[in-house]
Every structure is written in C-alpha cells, then in structure tokens.
Motif scaffolding. Structure first.
Motif, PDB file in Angstrom:
ATOM      1  N   ASP A 192      35.044   4.237  14.780  1.00  8.24           N
ATOM      2  CA  ASP A 192      35.557   3.046  15.463  1.00  8.24           C
ATOM      3  C   ASP A 192      34.477   2.346  16.286  1.00  8.24           C
ATOM      4  OD1 ASP A 192      38.071   3.409  14.450  1.00  8.24           O
ATOM      5  OD2 ASP A 192      38.970   4.143  16.305  1.00  8.24           O
ATOM      6  N   LEU A 193      33.463   3.069  16.701  1.00 11.02           N
ATOM      7  CA  LEU A 193      32.498   2.503  17.643  1.00 11.02           C
ATOM      8  C   LEU A 193      31.737   1.305  17.083  1.00 11.02           C
ATOM      9  CD1 LEU A 193      31.114   5.718  19.394  1.00 11.02           C
ATOM     10  CD2 LEU A 193      33.164   4.376  19.901  1.00 11.02           C
ATOM     11  N   PRO A 194      31.196   1.381  15.842  1.00 10.93           N
ATOM     12  CA  PRO A 194      30.523   0.185  15.304  1.00 10.93           C
ATOM     13  C   PRO A 194      31.465  -1.011  15.177  1.00 10.93           C
ATOM     14  CG  PRO A 194      29.983   2.127  13.997  1.00 10.93           C
ATOM     15  CD  PRO A 194      31.089   2.521  14.916  1.00 10.93           C
ATOM     16  N   PRO A 233      41.268   0.377  15.178  1.00  9.14           N
ATOM     17  CA  PRO A 233      41.410  -0.916  14.497  1.00  9.14           C
ATOM     18  C   PRO A 233      41.480  -0.779  12.984  1.00  9.14           C
ATOM     19  CG  PRO A 233      39.229  -0.681  15.504  1.00  9.14           C
ATOM     20  CD  PRO A 233      40.065   0.434  16.025  1.00  9.14           C
ATOM     21  N   SER A 234      40.904   0.277  12.446  1.00 11.92           N
ATOM     22  CA  SER A 234      40.911   0.466  10.990  1.00 11.92           C
ATOM     23  C   SER A 234      42.308   0.747  10.441  1.00 11.92           C
ATOM     24  CB  SER A 234      39.970   1.608  10.604  1.00 11.92           C
ATOM     25  OG  SER A 234      40.399   2.839  11.155  1.00 11.92           O
ATOM     26  N   GLU A 235      43.228   1.155  11.298  1.00 10.28           N
ATOM     27  CA  GLU A 235      44.597   1.426  10.863  1.00 10.28           C
ATOM     28  C   GLU A 235      45.405   0.149  10.644  1.00 10.28           C
ATOM     29  OE1 GLU A 235      46.681   4.750  12.988  1.00 10.28           O
ATOM     30  OE2 GLU A 235      44.945   4.572  14.320  1.00 10.28           O
ATOM     31  N   GLU A 290      47.894  -4.913   4.781  1.00  5.98           N
ATOM     32  CA  GLU A 290      48.996  -4.296   4.044  1.00  5.98           C
ATOM     33  C   GLU A 290      50.037  -3.696   4.976  1.00  5.98           C
ATOM     34  OE1 GLU A 290      49.643  -0.891   0.560  1.00  5.98           O
ATOM     35  OE2 GLU A 290      47.720  -1.083   1.599  1.00  5.98           O
ATOM     36  N   ILE A 291      49.591  -3.167   6.091  1.00  2.00           N
ATOM     37  CA  ILE A 291      50.508  -2.484   7.008  1.00  2.00           C
ATOM     38  C   ILE A 291      51.122  -3.431   8.035  1.00  2.00           C
ATOM     39  CG2 ILE A 291      50.599  -0.754   8.861  1.00  2.00           C
ATOM     40  CD1 ILE A 291      48.548   0.866   7.262  1.00  2.00           C
ATOM     41  N   VAL A 292      50.344  -4.381   8.568  1.00  2.00           N
ATOM     42  CA  VAL A 292      50.822  -5.130   9.741  1.00  2.00           C
ATOM     43  C   VAL A 292      51.280  -6.553   9.443  1.00  2.00           C
ATOM     44  CG1 VAL A 292      49.286  -3.775  11.203  1.00  2.00           C
ATOM     45  CG2 VAL A 292      48.550  -6.049  10.425  1.00  2.00           C
ATOM     46  N   THR A 316      41.480  -3.670  18.578  1.00  2.00           N
ATOM     47  CA  THR A 316      42.661  -3.373  17.767  1.00  2.00           C
ATOM     48  C   THR A 316      43.649  -4.532  17.761  1.00  2.00           C
ATOM     49  OG1 THR A 316      42.415  -1.000  18.130  1.00  2.00           O
ATOM     50  CG2 THR A 316      44.600  -1.785  17.530  1.00  2.00           C
ATOM     51  N   ILE A 317      43.886  -5.120  18.921  1.00  2.00           N
ATOM     52  CA  ILE A 317      44.816  -6.249  18.995  1.00  2.00           C
ATOM     53  C   ILE A 317      44.293  -7.427  18.175  1.00  2.00           C
ATOM     54  CG2 ILE A 317      45.694  -8.033  20.564  1.00  2.00           C
ATOM     55  CD1 ILE A 317      45.981  -5.772  22.668  1.00  2.00           C
ATOM     56  N   ALA A 318      43.013  -7.753  18.325  1.00  2.00           N
ATOM     57  CA  ALA A 318      42.440  -8.862  17.550  1.00  2.00           C
ATOM     58  C   ALA A 318      42.511  -8.582  16.052  1.00  2.00           C
ATOM     59  CB  ALA A 318      40.989  -9.094  17.977  1.00  2.00           C
TER      60      ALA A 318
END
Length: 241
Positions: free
Chosen positions: A216-218, A86-88, A92-94, A33-35
C-alpha cells in the motif's frame, strides 16, 4: 490568507471547525482509499467514527448497494466487506455502491470536521487538485492531519508541507502560516527527494509493513495518481461537482 495546520484532531475543538474551510489529510491510508473508491465509481463514502455507528447506519440502508469498509489498527473489521487498503476498492467491487467507512484515525478526523463550510480529503494522490481548490477559493483554510492514535504522523506532515510549497508558488496571494504550517514546510524540504523511503521509515509505515501491508505504501505516495477531489456534500463524501 491564513492557513493553520494541526497535527492531530484530538486537541481541536469541534466547534472551532464549524463553518471553516477544512482539508483532512490521512496519507496512510484514508485519503488514498477514499479517493480511490470514488475514482472507481463508488456513489458516496459515509464516514463514521465507531464500529457501532457503522453497523447501525448500514442496517438502515438497502444491503445490495451498501458496503462496510474500514479498519482498526490497520486490519479489516470483523464482519466488514472491505479493509482499508486502496487496492481493495476496485471498480468491480465499489461501482455504484455507498460505502460506510470507519477507520482508526481518518474517519474520526472527517467526522470531527463535518460542520465545515468546505471539507476536502487530500493526500499525495490528489495534491494538485487540492492546491488548485484552495487557491481558487482564496479563503482561510485549516489543515487537519488525521495522525495515528492522536500522535504526530510524519507522512501527514510531509504531505501538508508539499501542499503548502505548491500553494506558495502563487505569488499573488500572501499566506500567513501558523507554526504547524511552517514546520510542515521544513519537513517536506527534508524528505521530498524520496517520499517512499520517508513513509517506510515513519512509524505508521513501519507498522503497515509489519502487518503485511507494504504494497500500500507506494500507492499512498504516488503524486496525483488519483486525480479526484473528495468533498463533503450533503453529509457524505462525494466527488467534487
């Protein structure tokens, strides 16, 4: 070159990490998620280990450019903008935003290592960049697995094992490995043929499936899919310069 691997941050004293080179690994899901957030243009990640600190830090910053992200027990924290999928963390959002980030396991490990000489965040998603950084630095390294609730996490250990296998391909450097590092290599050799199956059978992976986060796993085991290197720079996590 000494490489020490610890499967949980609980029994590692914060002072023992001071001025050391540290790699924090949290495959499910903080590393990923951070990456992803930084790759999609987030200005910085500000890790905090409690919800209270997240609220306090974000309250001191200008709201239009700050998001709060993270989870407790895999689920978005009430009042936060984002969870830990990570998909969030889309462009556009971050993009251009500072993200106050607090997760059950990964953020705590990062905070514990905050006085490191070099602090990297790694996973399957950026493993080649992590390996190249460690090789080029050519100094002793500590690898700290975030774990799940301070218990051993298979997916973190397998990722560390893959990291070590890639490092040991370099014949010009002699690596001295502790028992945790040797065990990680053995686990990687056992599971390397099907990382997705491995993560689906790991306790944390099974839990994420139970709460509806299977997609999220893949993303979290996709090798070099997010080729950026998050590092601590001036007390926040940013992309390597």
């Amino acid at each position: 070159m000494n490489i020490e691997v610890y499967f949980s941050s609980q029994n590692v004293d914060e002072l023992s990490l001071r001025d050391k080179n540290i790699l924090v690994v949290d495959v499910l899901r903080a590393s990923t998620t951070i990456a992803t957030a930084l790759a999609n243009g987030a200005k910085e990640i500000i890790p905090v280990d409690t919800i209270e600190k997240a609220v306090k830090v974000s309250g001191n910053l200008y709201g239009d450019v700050v998001l709060r992200g993270g989870e407790r027990q895999g689920k978005i924290i009430e009042g936060f903008n984002l969870g830990n999928s990570p998909s969030e963390y889309t462009e556009e959002i971050v993009k251009g935003k500072s993200i106050i980030y607090s997760s059950t396991n990964g953020a705590g490990a990062i905070v514990k290592a905050r006085y490191a000489k070099n602090l990297l965040i790694g996973g399957f998603i950026n493993i080649s960049l992590v390996v190249n950084f460690i090789k080029n630095l050519n100094e002793d390294f500590i690898i700290l697995c975030a774990s799940k609730n301070y218990l051993f996490s298979l997916e973190d250990a397998v990722c560390v094992g893959m990291t070590l296998e890639k490092l040991c391909e370099e014949k010009n450097i002699v690596y001295k490995l502790n028992d945790g590092a040797i065990a990680s290599q053995s686990l990687y050799k056992t599971y390397k043929r099907n990382l997705l199956k491995m993560v689906k059978t790991a306790n944390h992976g099974k839990y994420l499936i139970e709460i509806g986060m299977e997609n999220d796993l893949p993303l979290c085991v996709a090798i070099d899919s997010v080729p950026v290197l998050p590092m601590q720079i001036s007390n926040t996590i940013k992309l390597q310069n």
